[in-house]
Write a protein that holds these residues in place. Sequence first.
Motif, PDB file in Angstrom:
ATOM      1  N   THR A 153       9.209   7.138   2.205  1.00  0.00           N
ATOM      2  CA  THR A 153       9.099   7.126   3.670  1.00  0.00           C
ATOM      3  C   THR A 153       7.839   7.851   4.125  1.00  0.00           C
ATOM      4  O   THR A 153       7.231   7.452   5.122  1.00  0.00           O
ATOM      5  CB  THR A 153      10.346   7.745   4.324  1.00  0.00           C
ATOM      6  N   ASP A 154       7.443   8.901   3.415  1.00  0.00           N
ATOM      7  CA  ASP A 154       6.167   9.558   3.721  1.00  0.00           C
ATOM      8  C   ASP A 154       5.006   8.599   3.491  1.00  0.00           C
ATOM      9  O   ASP A 154       4.053   8.569   4.273  1.00  0.00           O
ATOM     10  CB  ASP A 154       5.975  10.811   2.867  1.00  0.00           C
ATOM     11  N   ALA A 155       5.077   7.824   2.418  1.00  0.00           N
ATOM     12  CA  ALA A 155       4.015   6.860   2.130  1.00  0.00           C
ATOM     13  C   ALA A 155       3.988   5.764   3.199  1.00  0.00           C
ATOM     14  O   ALA A 155       2.906   5.344   3.639  1.00  0.00           O
ATOM     15  CB  ALA A 155       4.209   6.262   0.746  1.00  0.00           C
ATOM     16  N   LEU A 156       5.157   5.310   3.626  1.00  0.00           N
ATOM     17  CA  LEU A 156       5.215   4.308   4.693  1.00  0.00           C
ATOM     18  C   LEU A 156       4.634   4.851   5.997  1.00  0.00           C
ATOM     19  O   LEU A 156       3.931   4.148   6.721  1.00  0.00           O
ATOM     20  CB  LEU A 156       6.655   3.836   4.915  1.00  0.00           C
TER      21      LEU A 156
ATOM     22  N   PHE B 102       0.817  -1.207   0.000  1.00  0.00           N
ATOM     23  CA  PHE B 102       0.000   0.000   0.000  1.00  0.00           C
ATOM     24  C   PHE B 102       0.853   1.260   0.000  1.00  0.00           C
ATOM     25  O   PHE B 102       0.441   2.278  -0.559  1.00  0.00           O
ATOM     26  CB  PHE B 102      -0.981  -0.010   1.173  1.00  0.00           C
ATOM     27  N   ALA B 103       2.028   1.211   0.595  1.00  0.00           N
ATOM     28  CA  ALA B 103       2.921   2.373   0.526  1.00  0.00           C
ATOM     29  C   ALA B 103       3.306   2.641  -0.922  1.00  0.00           C
ATOM     30  O   ALA B 103       3.326   3.788  -1.370  1.00  0.00           O
ATOM     31  CB  ALA B 103       4.152   2.158   1.383  1.00  0.00           C
ATOM     32  N   GLY B 104       3.607   1.589  -1.668  1.00  0.00           N
ATOM     33  CA  GLY B 104       3.936   1.755  -3.081  1.00  0.00           C
ATOM     34  C   GLY B 104       2.765   2.281  -3.884  1.00  0.00           C
ATOM     35  O   GLY B 104       2.921   3.180  -4.727  1.00  0.00           O
ATOM     36  N   LEU B 105       1.576   1.741  -3.646  1.00  0.00           N
ATOM     37  CA  LEU B 105       0.389   2.199  -4.373  1.00  0.00           C
ATOM     38  C   LEU B 105       0.069   3.659  -4.074  1.00  0.00           C
ATOM     39  O   LEU B 105      -0.234   4.441  -4.982  1.00  0.00           O
ATOM     40  CB  LEU B 105      -0.806   1.310  -4.024  1.00  0.00           C
ATOM     41  N   ILE B 106       0.148   4.021  -2.814  1.00  0.00           N
ATOM     42  CA  ILE B 106      -0.154   5.412  -2.435  1.00  0.00           C
ATOM     43  C   ILE B 106       0.929   6.349  -2.946  1.00  0.00           C
ATOM     44  O   ILE B 106       0.633   7.459  -3.404  1.00  0.00           O
ATOM     45  CB  ILE B 106      -0.360   5.513  -0.907  1.00  0.00           C
ATOM     46  N   TYR B 107       2.181   5.913  -2.910  1.00  0.00           N
ATOM     47  CA  TYR B 107       3.271   6.744  -3.434  1.00  0.00           C
ATOM     48  C   TYR B 107       3.074   7.014  -4.918  1.00  0.00           C
ATOM     49  O   TYR B 107       3.281   8.133  -5.384  1.00  0.00           O
ATOM     50  CB  TYR B 107       4.614   6.060  -3.186  1.00  0.00           C
ATOM     51  N   LEU B 108       2.649   6.007  -5.665  1.00  0.00           N
ATOM     52  CA  LEU B 108       2.421   6.196  -7.103  1.00  0.00           C
ATOM     53  C   LEU B 108       1.179   7.038  -7.381  1.00  0.00           C
ATOM     54  O   LEU B 108       1.126   7.751  -8.385  1.00  0.00           O
ATOM     55  CB  LEU B 108       2.297   4.839  -7.792  1.00  0.00           C
TER      56      LEU B 108
ATOM     57  N   VAL C  91       0.812   4.968   5.665  1.00  0.00           N
ATOM     58  CA  VAL C  91       0.250   3.620   5.772  1.00  0.00           C
ATOM     59  C   VAL C  91       0.303   3.135   7.218  1.00  0.00           C
ATOM     60  O   VAL C  91      -0.676   2.569   7.722  1.00  0.00           O
ATOM     61  CB  VAL C  91       0.985   2.649   4.821  1.00  0.00           C
ATOM     62  N   SER C  92       1.392   3.366   7.909  1.00  0.00           N
ATOM     63  CA  SER C  92       1.525   2.916   9.298  1.00  0.00           C
ATOM     64  C   SER C  92       0.515   3.603  10.209  1.00  0.00           C
ATOM     65  O   SER C  92      -0.127   2.959  11.040  1.00  0.00           O
ATOM     66  CB  SER C  92       2.942   3.177   9.814  1.00  0.00           C
ATOM     67  N   VAL C  93       0.361   4.892  10.039  1.00  0.00           N
ATOM     68  CA  VAL C  93      -0.585   5.652  10.854  1.00  0.00           C
ATOM     69  C   VAL C  93      -2.016   5.238  10.523  1.00  0.00           C
ATOM     70  O   VAL C  93      -2.865   5.129  11.413  1.00  0.00           O
ATOM     71  CB  VAL C  93      -0.361   7.164  10.635  1.00  0.00           C
ATOM     72  N   THR C  94      -2.284   4.969   9.264  1.00  0.00           N
ATOM     73  CA  THR C  94      -3.623   4.553   8.857  1.00  0.00           C
ATOM     74  C   THR C  94      -3.943   3.160   9.385  1.00  0.00           C
ATOM     75  O   THR C  94      -5.054   2.918   9.880  1.00  0.00           O
ATOM     76  CB  THR C  94      -3.752   4.584   7.326  1.00  0.00           C
ATOM     77  N   LEU C  95      -2.990   2.235   9.289  1.00  0.00           N
ATOM     78  CA  LEU C  95      -3.216   0.881   9.795  1.00  0.00           C
ATOM     79  C   LEU C  95      -3.442   0.870  11.300  1.00  0.00           C
ATOM     80  O   LEU C  95      -4.244   0.096  11.808  1.00  0.00           O
ATOM     81  CB  LEU C  95      -2.028  -0.018   9.455  1.00  0.00           C
ATOM     82  N   ALA C  96      -2.731   1.715  12.001  1.00  0.00           N
ATOM     83  CA  ALA C  96      -2.877   1.771  13.450  1.00  0.00           C
ATOM     84  C   ALA C  96      -4.112   2.562  13.875  1.00  0.00           C
ATOM     85  O   ALA C  96      -4.412   2.637  15.065  1.00  0.00           O
ATOM     86  CB  ALA C  96      -1.632   2.393  14.073  1.00  0.00           C
ATOM     87  N   THR C  97      -4.827   3.124  12.921  1.00  0.00           N
ATOM     88  CA  THR C  97      -6.014   3.970  13.132  1.00  0.00           C
ATOM     89  C   THR C  97      -5.729   5.144  14.066  1.00  0.00           C
ATOM     90  O   THR C  97      -6.594   5.567  14.814  1.00  0.00           O
ATOM     91  CB  THR C  97      -7.229   3.159  13.640  1.00  0.00           C
ATOM     92  N   VAL C  98      -4.495   5.645  14.013  1.00  0.00           N
ATOM     93  CA  VAL C  98      -4.128   6.802  14.820  1.00  0.00           C
ATOM     94  C   VAL C  98      -4.561   8.076  14.099  1.00  0.00           C
ATOM     95  O   VAL C  98      -5.228   8.925  14.665  1.00  0.00           O
ATOM     96  CB  VAL C  98      -2.612   6.821  15.100  1.00  0.00           C
ATOM     97  N   GLY C  99      -4.174   8.219  12.845  1.00  0.00           N
ATOM     98  CA  GLY C  99      -4.588   9.350  12.042  1.00  0.00           C
ATOM     99  C   GLY C  99      -4.099  10.684  12.579  1.00  0.00           C
ATOM    100  O   GLY C  99      -4.893  11.533  12.954  1.00  0.00           O
ATOM    101  N   TYR C 100      -2.790  10.892  12.612  1.00  0.00           N
ATOM    102  CA  TYR C 100      -2.244  12.144  13.130  1.00  0.00           C
ATOM    103  C   TYR C 100      -2.698  13.353  12.334  1.00  0.00           C
ATOM    104  O   TYR C 100      -2.819  14.444  12.870  1.00  0.00           O
ATOM    105  CB  TYR C 100      -0.712  12.096  13.146  1.00  0.00           C
ATOM    106  N   GLY C 101      -2.923  13.204  11.045  1.00  0.00           N
ATOM    107  CA  GLY C 101      -3.375  14.318  10.221  1.00  0.00           C
ATOM    108  C   GLY C 101      -2.250  15.083   9.567  1.00  0.00           C
ATOM    109  O   GLY C 101      -2.504  16.055   8.862  1.00  0.00           O
ATOM    110  N   ASP C 102      -1.000  14.692   9.801  1.00  0.00           N
ATOM    111  CA  ASP C 102       0.106  15.394   9.162  1.00  0.00           C
ATOM    112  C   ASP C 102       0.202  15.058   7.685  1.00  0.00           C
ATOM    113  O   ASP C 102       0.649  15.879   6.887  1.00  0.00           O
ATOM    114  CB  ASP C 102       1.430  15.105   9.876  1.00  0.00           C
TER     115      ASP C 102
END
Length: 94
Positions: A42-45, A25-31, A48-59
């Motif tokens: 690294t931004d895409a990773l 998903f990081a690759g798909l979102i990066y593209l 994806v990490s924040v989204t998977l953890a359902t934290v959603g920092y919003g940055d």
Amino acid sequence: LSAFYNAVQALPVLLYTLMVIVFAFAGLIYLAEPRNNIKDITDALWLVSVTLATVGYGDLAPVSPAGRVWTGVLLIIGQLYMAIPIGIVGTAFG
């Protein structure tokens, strides 16, 4: 303690599956995203990490339609994935 031992045996498969989901998903979102939003992989990773953890920092948030679709799919897959370890541990106690 045997329930936890049985649950730990499944851990390598769960971690491998998690890494496949994260990198795919990081690759798909990066593209899908413009470079002024997701500058590098690294931004895409991170997204994806924040989204998977359902934290959603919003940055970081997807701005393209394709990025929003992939992030929405990731949310659903992430929720389904997070239910798997709970089921494994619950079954081990039964």
